[in-house]
Each structure stands twice: as C-alpha cells, then as structure tokens.
Scaffold this active site. Sequence first.
Site, PDB file in Angstrom:
ATOM      1  N   SER A 110      39.726  40.609  36.177  1.00  0.00           N
ATOM      2  CA  SER A 110      40.083  41.816  36.924  1.00  0.00           C
ATOM      3  C   SER A 110      40.290  42.925  35.898  1.00  0.00           C
ATOM      4  CB  SER A 110      41.372  41.603  37.725  1.00  0.00           C
ATOM      5  OG  SER A 110      41.187  40.583  38.673  1.00  0.00           O
ATOM      6  N   LYS A 184      37.647  44.449  43.577  1.00  0.00           N
ATOM      7  CA  LYS A 184      38.785  43.586  43.233  1.00  0.00           C
ATOM      8  C   LYS A 184      40.097  44.361  43.324  1.00  0.00           C
ATOM      9  CE  LYS A 184      41.246  40.107  42.053  1.00  0.00           C
ATOM     10  NZ  LYS A 184      41.116  39.265  40.859  1.00  0.00           N
ATOM     11  N   LYS A 252      49.173  44.922  36.935  1.00  0.00           N
ATOM     12  CA  LYS A 252      48.050  45.563  36.242  1.00  0.00           C
ATOM     13  C   LYS A 252      46.981  46.026  37.227  1.00  0.00           C
ATOM     14  CE  LYS A 252      45.044  42.784  34.869  1.00  0.00           C
ATOM     15  NZ  LYS A 252      43.783  42.088  35.206  1.00  0.00           N
TER      16      LYS A 252
END
Length: 307
Positions: A110, A184, A252
Amino acid sequence: MGRKYPNPITTSTTRIGWIGIGVMGGAMASRLISAGYTLTFYARNPSHPNSLSLQSLGAKLANSPSHLANSSDVVFTMLGHPSDVKSIYLDKNGVVSSLNPNTVTVDTTSSHPDLAKEISVAARAKSAWSIDAPVSGGDIGARDGKLAIFAAGEAAVVEWLQPLFEIMGKATYLGPAGCGQSCKIANQITIGANLIGLSEGLVFAKRSGIDLEQFLDAIKNGAAGTKALELFGKRMINKDFRPGGYAEYQVKDLGMGVNFVEGDDDEVVVLPGASLVKQIFTGMVANGDGKLGGQGVISVIDRINGS
C-alpha cells in the site's frame, strides 16, 4: 533462461523474485512456490522465521535487490511504507537499476499513487514494466489465496500476470499506473470506517447485555453484514488482535487519502469521515498498539468507555 513478457507464464520457465516476507508477503510467496514456481527472495533479515520457512519450501535467498531483479522475470514486492518502496526500487542498487528488458515488477505494497507512476516511468526507461497491485484481505486472504488485488499499469501486462494473480486471489484492472494505489486508499477509507462501526456496535451491544456472538449472527445477513464483520467480528470478541496488516499501516494509508492532492490546480479531496477514522487509529498507535491488527481498534472504543 526464464520467460519474460509477452511470452506466456509457465511454472517451468518463469522465474519469480520476491521482496518483503512479513505476514502477508510470506504467505503470498508460499502460495506461488506451492503452485510450482521457482522463487528467489531477498530479506533484510535472512534469519527471519519466514525466510527459513520459504527456504525449506525450496526458495533461494538473493544477496541484494539488484541481484534478485537481474535474475527474475517477475519481481513482486510487499513492503511497509512508501519510503521503503522508493528505496527498494529506485536507490542506486535497487530493483529498477538491474531490470532486464521485458521483465515486470509488481508492487503489492500500500503505497502512494505518485510513487507508482514514478516507478513505472523508471521501469519503462529500462524497457521493463511496472504494475502497482496493492491487495486487501489480510493474513487470512493471503493464506487462502482470496485476496482482492487492485492492479494498474499497462492493461496487457496485467492480463499477462493473471496466472500468478489467480494463485493469490482475484485481480481487478483499475487503469494506468497509480490507479491501483488510489483504489487501495479508497479501500482503506472504507474498511477503516467499517472497523470503527463494528467496534462501536460490539461495545454498545455488550453494554446492553446482548451476547456478542448472537449479535454477530443476528446482523450478518442484514444490511450491516460486511466482509469486515466476517473476517474480524469474532476476532474482536476474542481480543485476537494478531496482525494481518498493522494498525500503523492503516494510519499511513488513511493519511494518504486525507492529505491527497492531485493535479496542477491542487484539488483537495475533503474526507471528514476518513479524518475522524484516522484520528481513532492514531489513538490506537499512541496507546502502543501500532503493531496489532486493525481489528484491535475496538480497544480504543473500549478505553473511551472505561473498559
């Protein structure tokens, strides 16, 4: 000699390289080996348990990312942060530096859409190809080959990779380089909100005196029934917070969505819900639980309620 794009992928001739052998990467690499592919991997810590496990299955250990890239037809990566991706791919002795013509890289980390585009340009300069293909489904999906794979880049290359993707899950083509990473991020915004809702539902049900397993069974076939409930509901009840993906990675990923700016006109995507979800997951990390699975976010809701 290997078999590169566009020659068909085969177990006997296509050489697979793998970098990133954590919970997810180790399981995904193991599935490719079990399917009959020859796999070489690079590990910063060669004594990692997954390193020993992969070698016991027949995988070979490479001494550097560049050596691995030079001897592979397809290089997969499953890393932690965009900074790790940039280093592994674009450093002087990184993957891109040693790509042979018509080889393909597949980053399942990711990461940031702009970095995916940068790697794609760098790979094409070497007459190679780069696909961004982050995944969703956690450790169970990785182990069982049921990951959702968000693939982007050259459409023909994504199609060429299908024999490998099918071993790990189901790939959906999203568009040019960077679109897989954007998908994503959107996925993480969605699953993050689902995990918060599930956490709050469980905490409320418990305070109301409802048996939690009965609660899950009651709602699973209604509108509240989700993949998050299926994968994580009982884990939350049992306080099983073993990671499929770290909570700190959720922060994140949500951060890349909340702070996303695209285009010359600096168009900002305003996501108030995702901002709140990020704050709650950040609280989980601040509590020292960043290395737990995202389902552990219920611990934050418990603490807010004095449990």
